[in-house]
Design an enzyme around this catalytic site. Sequence first.
Site, short mmCIF file in Angstrom:
data_model
loop_
_atom_site.label_atom_id
_atom_site.label_comp_id
_atom_site.label_asym_id
_atom_site.label_seq_id
_atom_site.Cartn_x
_atom_site.Cartn_y
_atom_site.Cartn_z
N ASP A 15 0.78 -0.98 -0.34
CA ASP A 15 -0.35 -0.18 -0.13
C ASP A 15 0.80 1.27 -0.09
OD1 ASP A 15 -2.65 -1.24 0.10
OD2 ASP A 15 -3.07 -1.23 1.92
C1 BGC Z 1 0.42 1.22 6.56
C2 BGC Z 1 0.25 -0.36 5.87
C3 BGC Z 1 -1.63 0.04 5.06
C4 BGC Z 1 -2.15 1.26 5.09
C5 BGC Z 1 -3.13 0.69 4.43
C6 BGC Z 1 -0.33 3.31 5.76
O1 BGC Z 1 -0.17 3.73 7.01
O2 BGC Z 1 1.30 0.75 6.29
O3 BGC Z 1 0.17 -1.02 6.09
O4 BGC Z 1 -1.50 -1.93 4.48
O5 BGC Z 1 -1.11 2.40 5.31
O6 BGC Z 1 -4.00 1.09 6.01
C1 NOJ Z 2 -1.55 -3.46 5.47
C2 NOJ Z 2 -2.88 -3.53 3.93
O1 NOJ Z 2 -4.01 -4.27 5.26
C3 NOJ Z 2 -2.58 -4.69 3.37
O2 NOJ Z 2 -3.82 -4.72 2.36
C4 NOJ Z 2 -1.41 -3.99 2.82
O3 NOJ Z 2 -1.21 -5.79 1.28
C5 NOJ Z 2 -0.17 -4.68 3.74
N1 NOJ Z 2 -0.17 -3.38 4.83
C6 NOJ Z 2 0.90 -3.83 3.31
O4 NOJ Z 2 0.79 -3.01 2.80
#
Ligand code: BGC
Ligand code: NOJ
Length: 798
Positions: free
Chosen positions: A484
Site C-alpha cells: 500500500d
Molecule cells: C500502512 C500499511 C497499510 C496502509 C493502509 C499504511 O500506513 O503502512 O501497512 O496497508 O496504511 O491502511
Molecule cells: C496492511 C494492509 O492491510 C494490506 O492490505 C497491505 O497489503 C499491507 N499492509 C502492505 O502494505
Amino acid sequence: MKSFGHFDDAHREYVITDPATPWPWINYMGTEDFFSLISNTAGGYCFCKDAKFRRILRYRYNGVPMDDGGRYYYIKDGDTVWNPGWKPCKTPLDFYECRHGMGYTRLTGEKGGLKADVLFFVPIGHRCEVHRVKLTNTSASKKSFQLYSFVEWCLWNASTDMENFQRNLSTGQVEIEGNVLYHKTEYRERRDHYAFFGVNRAFDGFDTDRETFLGLYNGFDAPEQVRLGASGNSLAHGWSPVAAPRFDLKLAPGESTELIFVLGYVENPQEEKFVAPAVINKAPAREMMAAYATPEQVEAAFGELKAFWDGLLDRFTVESSVPELDRTVNVWNQYQCMITFFMSRSASYFESGIGRGMGFRDSNQDLAGIVHLIPGRARQRILDIAATQFPDGGCYHQYQPLTKRGNNDIGGGFNDDPLWLLFGTITYIRETGDFGILQEPVPFDNQPGTEVSLLEHLKISFRHVTDNLGPHGLPLIGRADWNDCLNLNCFSWNPDESFQTTENKSEGSKAESLMIAGLFVAEGKDFAELLAHPAVAADPDYVAQVGEAVAAMEEAVKRHGWDGEWFLRAYDYYGRKIGSRENEEGKVFIESQGWCTMARIGAKEGLCDQALDATVKYLECEHGIVLNTPAYTRYLPEYGEISSYPQGYKENAGIFCHNNPWVIIGEAMAGRAEDAWRHYRKITPAFTKDQALRKVEPYVFCQMVAGKDAVRPGEGKNSWLTGTAAWTWKAVSEALLGIKPQLDGLLVEPCLPAEVGTYKVHRRFREAEYELTIRLTGKGGSRFIPYRPGRQVLELEF
Ligand code: BGC
Ligand code: NOJ
C-alpha cells in the site's frame, strides 16, 4: 531472560504470570457477530457487528496509562482496594494469573486471603459477554468485603464518541430495573439497539453516572465510591453513562460465592421498541439474563464454546518432535486466522476499529487460513466480496461490514485487488470441491439486476490485468499493489493528504509492478487448471488465451523484470527501475522475489534459485526477512509512503511478516528445506525467546517486526490482525508439512529438513479423514492421494 508467561498446550491456553507485560497481551472473544477484545488486565471493549458503528464499551486508544478502560472488578477488603486483573488499581497481588484460551479469558487474583477467579467469555448464540466471578475466602477468619464492577458505555459510534462533545455530553440515557443497568442513549430516536449490564443477584447499590462513581478528578484506579465503600445510586443523564453495581459480601473461611454478570446487546424491531412511553422493551435482555442465571447454565455454555473450538481445531493437527511447531499449528496460528477472518483489520490494539473496513485483498487472503475450518462462511465471504466489484474488474479497496457495500474512503485503483478474488475462490474450491460456487449470480457494486456468475467475475478480474499493461508488458501498478505504501502515482508534498487516496500524477504513468506480475502468473496457472477441470469445462479457446497471457507475462518478467541477481520490484512513473542494483537505496525487495519464485518464473534458467539466494544474502536478518534494502533514508515523492517511514519500520525495511511466507513457499517450491524452515522459525512467535524485546503477544504473529535498520531490531508491532496469519498457515500446512489441497485430492509434498524426523498429521478434508505418518528421510518427492470420503491411514516416506 525475563519471562511473562508460558504455553499450556493441553488446555490450548497461554498463561500470563506477570500482569506488567511489555505491552497489553490481548485475546478475543466471540464467534458470530458480537466480539470482544480483552487484555491480560481485563482492558478492552466489545462491539456488535461493526467496531465503529456499534461500539458498546468506551475505550481510549494510546491512552495514559496504557490500556485503561475495560470490565473492572474492584474488591474493597478493609482499607485495601484491589482488582483480580491487577489493573486499574495496580495493588500488588499475592497471586496473579491470566489464561487466554480459545474465545475466553480467565483472570485469577488473590490478596489478603481472598481469591477472585473471573472467567470472561462470549457464549455461542447470544450477543453478550458472560463474566463468572467466583470469590473464595482462603483465610482462616471471616471476611466482610465489597465487590464493585464497572463498565463505561460508548455512545455507539466510536468515532463521534471521541470528538462530538458538544452533543455527546448531553445525550447519555439509562434505565434501571431489577438487577440490570440499561444503556439506552439515542434509543428514543433512530437506534433500535441498547446495551445492558446485569447480574444474577440483587445489588446493594449502584451508579450509572461516571462522575458520581469515580469523582471528577479521579482515574479508574481510585473511584470515589469504592474508597467510601458506598454507591451514589446515580442516574446518568447526559455526561458519561456507566454501569457500576455494588455488592456487600460475607464469606466464612473456605467459603466461596459465585456471581454471574451479563454484558449484553439487544436489537428490537421498530414496532417493539417500547413497552410504555420512554420505557424500553427489556424482554430480550431478560431472556439473555435468564439463560445465564445459574452456574450450571454458565458451565454448559462454556462447555459449548469449548466444544466449538475443539471441533474446529481437531480438523488439522500435527504431532512432531518440535513443540513450538505443534503449538503453532495446532492452536495459535489457526486461532489467529479465525480472529483475523472475523475482524479483518478493524479492531485490535493497533487498529482502532474506526478507520478500516473489510479490505478486498485482505479478506480474500484471510480465507486461506479458515477455509478448512468454516467453509460455509468462506463461501459467503467470497460472494460478499465479489459483489462489491465493478464491471471492468476494478474494486473498491474496502467494504463496510455492516452494509457489505463498497466504501469510498480508500477509493480503488489498487491493481492487485482483482487477482485476489481468483486467489480466494481457487483456495476455496480446492478445499471444498464446491465448483458450484462458480455459477452463483453475483452483482456488480451491489446493484440488483447486474448479476453475472462468479466465474464471470473471475474472468473479468483476470482481464483487468491484461487490460492494464504498461510499456514493458508488465501490469500497471495503479494506486499501489500489495504494498500500500509504494505509491508511484501520488507525488505528494501536502502532509494533509493521504498517500492512499491521492493521485497527483497518473496520466501517462509508466509505473509497473513485478509483484502483480508474479501474482498474475501464479494465479493464472491455477486459474487455467480450474477452467480445464471437467467440472468447469470452460471454453478451450478461453483456457488457451489464459495460458497465452500467462506465458506472455512470464516472458515480460524474464526480459524486463530481472536485474541480474534478483527480480526487480517495479518501474516508476517515468519508467525507471525500482529494486535494482542501479538504485542507491531500495536495491532489493522481498515481494517480487516471493511472488516470482512462487510463480516459478524462469525456474529452468535458474532465476528462482538466484532470487532466493539474493533474498538470503541481502534481506535476511536475525529476526526475519526485511521488506527492502537498503532502507530509504529520505522522502521520495515519486515513491510515496514507503519512504515516509523511518528506516527499519513497516514498509520501509521492516520485517513485514506477511510476505516472509511468500519466500518460505518459494523456497519450498525450489526444494530448499533448510532455508524454508529457518525463515519460518524466525518469524514464528513460539520460537522467539526474548519476550521483552518482542514486546507484543508471544502467541500470535505480528504484521511487522522492526528490521535490522531500526533502533530495536526484533521489536514486534501490529499484532493479531494481519495477512501473516493466513499466509504462515498456508506456508506451514502446505509448503512445509506438505499437505496441499488440490481440485481432486490431497498432494502430500513435505519440505522440511530430515532432522525434523517423523511426524503425524491428522487432516479432515471434505468428507475424508486422513491419518498420515510422514517419515522424512531426505529423499524428497510427493504423493497424490485422490479424494474419497472416509478414513484413510497412510505411512509415507519422503
Ligand atoms: C500502512 C500499511 C497499510 C496502509 C493502509 C499504511 O500506513 O503502512 O501497512 O496497508 O496504511 O491502511
Ligand atoms: C496492511 C494492509 O492491510 C494490506 O492490505 C497491505 O497489503 C499491507 N499492509 C502492505 O502494505
